[in-house]
Design an enzyme around this catalytic site. Structure first.
Site, PDB file in Angstrom:
ATOM      1  N   HIS A 160       0.833  -1.220   0.000  1.00  0.00           N
ATOM      2  CA  HIS A 160       0.000   0.000   0.000  1.00  0.00           C
ATOM      3  C   HIS A 160       0.861   1.262   0.000  1.00  0.00           C
ATOM      4  CE1 HIS A 160      -3.321  -2.712   1.281  1.00  0.00           C
ATOM      5  NE2 HIS A 160      -2.365  -3.265   2.006  1.00  0.00           N
ATOM      6  N   SER A 281      14.564  21.981 -16.225  1.00  0.00           N
ATOM      7  CA  SER A 281      13.390  22.813 -16.446  1.00  0.00           C
ATOM      8  C   SER A 281      13.849  24.162 -16.980  1.00  0.00           C
ATOM      9  CB  SER A 281      12.651  22.994 -15.121  1.00  0.00           C
ATOM     10  OG  SER A 281      11.859  24.168 -15.162  1.00  0.00           O
ATOM     11  N   LYS A 287      15.734  22.106 -10.990  1.00  0.00           N
ATOM     12  CA  LYS A 287      15.105  20.840 -11.345  1.00  0.00           C
ATOM     13  C   LYS A 287      15.985  19.879 -12.121  1.00  0.00           C
ATOM     14  CE  LYS A 287      11.401  19.664 -10.937  1.00  0.00           C
ATOM     15  NZ  LYS A 287      10.059  19.952 -11.427  1.00  0.00           N
ATOM     16  N   GLU A 294       9.567   8.558 -16.883  1.00  0.00           N
ATOM     17  CA  GLU A 294       8.231   9.151 -17.074  1.00  0.00           C
ATOM     18  C   GLU A 294       7.710   8.894 -18.484  1.00  0.00           C
ATOM     19  OE1 GLU A 294       7.530  13.244 -15.270  1.00  0.00           O
ATOM     20  OE2 GLU A 294       9.688  13.022 -15.098  1.00  0.00           O
TER      21      GLU A 294
END
Ligand code: ARG
Length: 465
Positions: A160, A281, A287, A294
């Site tokens: 979980h 970024s 970043k 992804e």
């Protein structure tokens, strides 16, 4: 025949194809990638026709030479593809006739584009599956390397997404290895069923020429000629199967991707991905984004979509070939490209990931991950499991209140919950003790991880053999 109708089939037509319809029905823009398979199939067919006495040896040799020249022209980018000639098959055949004259027109004897295209796709897919199989192996090889290196590294295991029990990082990576082993098997299975030869089925019913299908089958390295001509030209279940195997593989890659994304976040901070696999970024200078995992996660959508396209394409199609079948190629090709790209990115990236051992360890210490070990300890001292569960639950509640993990409590603190707890409890409350105790096949103990790596290496070596 009017000059303006199609050279290959215009005989019964009185007017040329509508310009839009010609473009709408053409497939050459996407099926030209099968030129090698088309040429290979034609050479095998010409050799067989010669053996069957349909072509002379001279004719066969002219055909083989002409096709060889066409291949070189295509590879040099000098070949002129024509939409008016519809597809890769008719483009190559027309070029051959232009090159060698009337003999070129004999190549299509005893053959139809229906068995030709089905043969080409199977040959094409077979080659691509071989590349995919070797990329899966390369990724698995990389996993074995880091699993071995990280056999002793402790991290929290989750259920979980909540800290559950400590595991070794190597054990986690070997779970990925297992998923990929099954994917490998699915692609192998798919290859086996794709590797059946349609050639000889002709348009749908077979042919009246004395063809020798065993000969073409051997030349093209298929495992057997298709048993039924109607089935051979019409079914595309092998393409569906490929997309199904690809979807499952991609699903596995998305699970790995998701974990990599989580682990590189500041909140987890379990691993570092080398800069070359990340991007920045344009507005936020700090970043470093895990773009590769992804994007792999995102690309799964395409492949699932292609599976649905192909299932829908084939649904309710009556025997035998229908023009619908031309729609098999773009989904199949894109699925192939996507799978290869994702595997390549993963096989390059995964071995380069660096674990942050201290922060994994700290996370494992934080979430009461040895609670089950304490319960097992109580059971070994004669407490029934359900009671042990209750005792440990109370200890955890106390720990939450005091902001202390179980291993950080004193003996007095622990003993208030059960008088069977003595000083030896600290052996099981350490992370090392917890993982080492799960020492059976499939368990997380470092020794078991190393043994699993050895078995994995053996498995990969057997593939090469
Ligand atoms: N371009 C067609 C395809 O990809 C080739 C077969 C066409 N056969 C036919 N009879 N129209 O499926």
């Amino acid at each position: 025949m009017s000059e303006k109708t199609n050279q290959q089939w215009g005989g019964r037509f009185n007017e040329p194809t509508d310009a839009f319809v010609a473009r709408f029905t053409a497939s050459v823009e996407f099926d030209q990638r099968m030129y090698l398979q088309d040429i290979r199939g034609s050479i095998a067919h010409a050799k067989m026709l010669t053996k069957a006495g349909v072509l002379t040896e001279q004719e066969r040799d002219d055909i083989i030479r002409g096709l060889g020249e066409i291949r070189i022209e295509i590879e040099r980018g000098e070949f002129e593809w024509s939409v008016a000639l519809e597809d890769v098959h008719m483009n190559i055949e027309a070029a051959l006739t232009k090159k060698i004259g009337i003999t070129g027109k004999k190549l299509h004897t005893g053959r139809s584009r229906n068995d030709q295209v089905a043969t080409d796709i199977r040959l094409y897919l077979r080659d691509e599956i071989d590349l995919i199989l070797s990329e899966i192996t390369r990724l698995q090889q990389g996993l074995l390397g880091i699993a071995n290196r990280e056999a002793d590294t402790i991290m929290p295991g989750f259920t979980h997404l909540q800290t559950a029990q400590p595991v070794t990082f190597g054990h986690h990576l070997m779970a990925w290895f297992e998923m990929l082993s099954r994917d490998y098997g699915r692609f192998e299975d798919c290859r086996e069923r794709a590797n059946i030869m349609p050639l000889g089925a002709a348009a749908l019913a077979g042919t009246t020429y004395p063809i020798e299908r065993d000969m073409t089958c051997e030349l093209l390295e298929f495992s057997a000629p298709a048993e039924n001509s109607l089935d051979a030209v019409s079914d595309r279940d092998f393409a569906i199967e490929f997309c199904a195997a690809s979807s499952i593989l991609l699903m596995h890659l998305t699970r790995m991707s998701e974990e990599l994304v989580l682990w590189t976040s500041a909140q987890f901070d379990f691993i570092n991905l080398p800069d070359r696999f990340c991007t920045g970024s344009s507005i936020m200078p700090q970043k470093k984004n895990p773009d590769v995992p992804e994007l792999v996660r995102g690309k799964s959508g395409r492949v699932y979509g292609h599976l649905m396209s192909l299932l829908t394409l084939m649904k309710s199609q009556p025997l035998a070939y229908n023009k619908d079948n031309q729609e098999d190629k773009e989904p199949l090709f894109d699925a192939i490209d996507t799978v290869k790209g994702c595997l390549r990115a993963f096989a390059d990236m995964v071995p380069a990931l660096e674990s942050k051992k201290e922060s994994m360890r700290e996370a494992a210490l934080r979430g009461f991950s040895t609670a089950t070990d304490l319960a097992d300890y109580l059971v070994r001292k004669g407490v029934p499991f359900r009671d042990a569960h209750e005792i440990v639950g109370k200890s955890v509640a106390y720990g939450i209140e005091q902001s202390k993990d179980l291993g950080e409590m004193t003996l007095d603190e622990l003993a208030q919950f059960s008088d069977v707890i003595t000083a030896d409890v600290f052996d099981v409350l350490t992370l090392e003790g917890s993982v080492a105790a799960r020492n059976h096949i499939g368990g997380t103990a470092p020794d078991q991880v190393r043994a699993a790596v050895v078995r994995g290496e053996k498995k990969l070596a057997e593939r090469q053999a």
